[in-house]
Design an enzyme around this catalytic site. Structure first.
Site, PDB file in Angstrom:
ATOM      1  CG  HIS A  57      -0.305  -0.001   2.519  1.00 25.93           C
ATOM      2  ND1 HIS A  57      -0.188  -0.977   3.223  1.00 25.93           N
ATOM      3  CD2 HIS A  57       0.350   0.954   3.315  1.00 25.93           C
ATOM      4  CE1 HIS A  57       0.566  -0.749   4.408  1.00 25.93           C
ATOM      5  NE2 HIS A  57       0.851   0.605   4.517  1.00 25.93           N
TER       6      HIS A  57
HETATM    7  P1  TYD Z   1      -1.850  -2.711   7.516  1.00 25.49           P
HETATM    8  O1  TYD Z   1      -1.268  -1.305   7.598  1.00 25.49           O
HETATM    9  O2  TYD Z   1      -2.525  -3.210   6.330  1.00 25.49           O
HETATM   10  O3  TYD Z   1      -0.522  -3.850   7.733  1.00 25.49           O
HETATM   11  P2  TYD Z   1       0.709  -4.189   6.727  1.00 25.49           P
HETATM   12  O4  TYD Z   1       1.185  -3.099   5.895  1.00 25.49           O
HETATM   13  O5  TYD Z   1       1.900  -4.502   7.935  1.00 25.49           O
HETATM   14  O6  TYD Z   1       0.478  -5.431   5.988  1.00 25.49           O
HETATM   15  O7  TYD Z   1      -2.412  -2.975   8.746  1.00 25.49           O
HETATM   16  C1  TYD Z   1      -3.117  -4.484   8.941  1.00 25.49           C
HETATM   17  C2  TYD Z   1      -4.417  -4.386   9.711  1.00 25.49           C
HETATM   18  O8  TYD Z   1      -4.076  -3.741  10.930  1.00 25.49           O
HETATM   19  C3  TYD Z   1      -5.345  -3.458   8.984  1.00 25.49           C
HETATM   20  O9  TYD Z   1      -6.718  -3.964   9.256  1.00 25.49           O
HETATM   21  C4  TYD Z   1      -5.611  -2.204   9.942  1.00 25.49           C
HETATM   22  C5  TYD Z   1      -5.020  -2.656  11.240  1.00 25.49           C
HETATM   23  N1  TYD Z   1      -4.039  -1.512  11.765  1.00 25.49           N
HETATM   24  C6  TYD Z   1      -4.695  -0.479  12.970  1.00 25.49           C
HETATM   25  O10 TYD Z   1      -5.674  -0.949  13.283  1.00 25.49           O
HETATM   26  N2  TYD Z   1      -3.724   0.275  13.272  1.00 25.49           N
HETATM   27  C7  TYD Z   1      -2.688   0.344  13.128  1.00 25.49           C
HETATM   28  O11 TYD Z   1      -1.826   1.311  13.408  1.00 25.49           O
HETATM   29  C8  TYD Z   1      -1.893  -0.253  11.967  1.00 25.49           C
HETATM   30  C9  TYD Z   1      -0.575  -0.044  11.418  1.00 25.49           C
HETATM   31  C10 TYD Z   1      -2.879  -1.364  11.152  1.00 25.49           C
END
Ligand code: TYD
Length: 145
Positions: A57
């Site tokens: 992302h």
């Molecule tokens: P995401 O940022 O997509 O993780 P990565 O990039 O590491 O694969 O986040 C994964 C899930 O966690 C998504 O459902 C959102 C949640 N999340 C939060 O609720 N708070 C946060 O601060 C972060 C980073 C993620």
């Protein structure tokens, strides 16, 4: 400058201060003592199964400092024109990721901990999760500049 105009050259690895001690070292990141951004949130990835890939992302306005607090991993940075891969494998190096950069985190070593310092609290609306939308958004801003 519009934050979506940043490119991968605006991302850089910074060396963080270290206090050496034969009984174990300390690294400090403190608001006011670095010129990166104010830190509003800290989160960390751990227990990452072998072969997993994270990220996938971009953010519209979030700045992040990514640190391999333990172990190692690769961060693939992509500004829709160019890509670069940064290997992080020391807890005293941080990768500054500016807004408008697509990132993927791959090749986690066993037991790796990916520590992220972020400039804002969590905001789902700040994410661009579709790569086609990311490319279109970047091209729109780059063409207008
Ligand atoms: P995401 O940022 O997509 O993780 P990565 O990039 O590491 O694969 O986040 C994964 C899930 O966690 C998504 O459902 C959102 C949640 N999340 C939060 O609720 N708070 C946060 O601060 C972060 C980073 C993620």
């Amino acid at each position: 400058m519009n934050k979506l105009l940043y490119d991968i050259h605006n991302c850089c690895v910074v060396e963080l201060p270290r206090i050496h001690n034969p009984a174990g070292n300390i690294t400090i990141v403190q608001n006011g003592q670095h010129q990166l951004f104010g830190i509003k949130r800290v989160y960390y990835l751990y227990d990452v199964p072998g072969g997993s890939e994270r990220g996938g992302h971009a953010h519209r306005s979030l700045y992040q400092l990514v640190i391999a607090a333990s172990g190692s991993f690769d961060v693939i940075l992509d500004d829709a024109r160019n890509k670069k891969i940064v290997n992080l494998n020391r807890p005293y190096f941080g990768l500054l990721i500016v807004p408008g950069i697509w990132r993927e985190i791959v090749n986690f070593s066993s037991g790796a901990i990916c520590l992220v310092l972020a400039s804002e609290k969590y905001n789902a609306d700040d994410y661009i999760r579709d790569y086609c939308v990311f490319k279109e958004t970047k091209n729109l801003y780059v063409d207008r500049s």
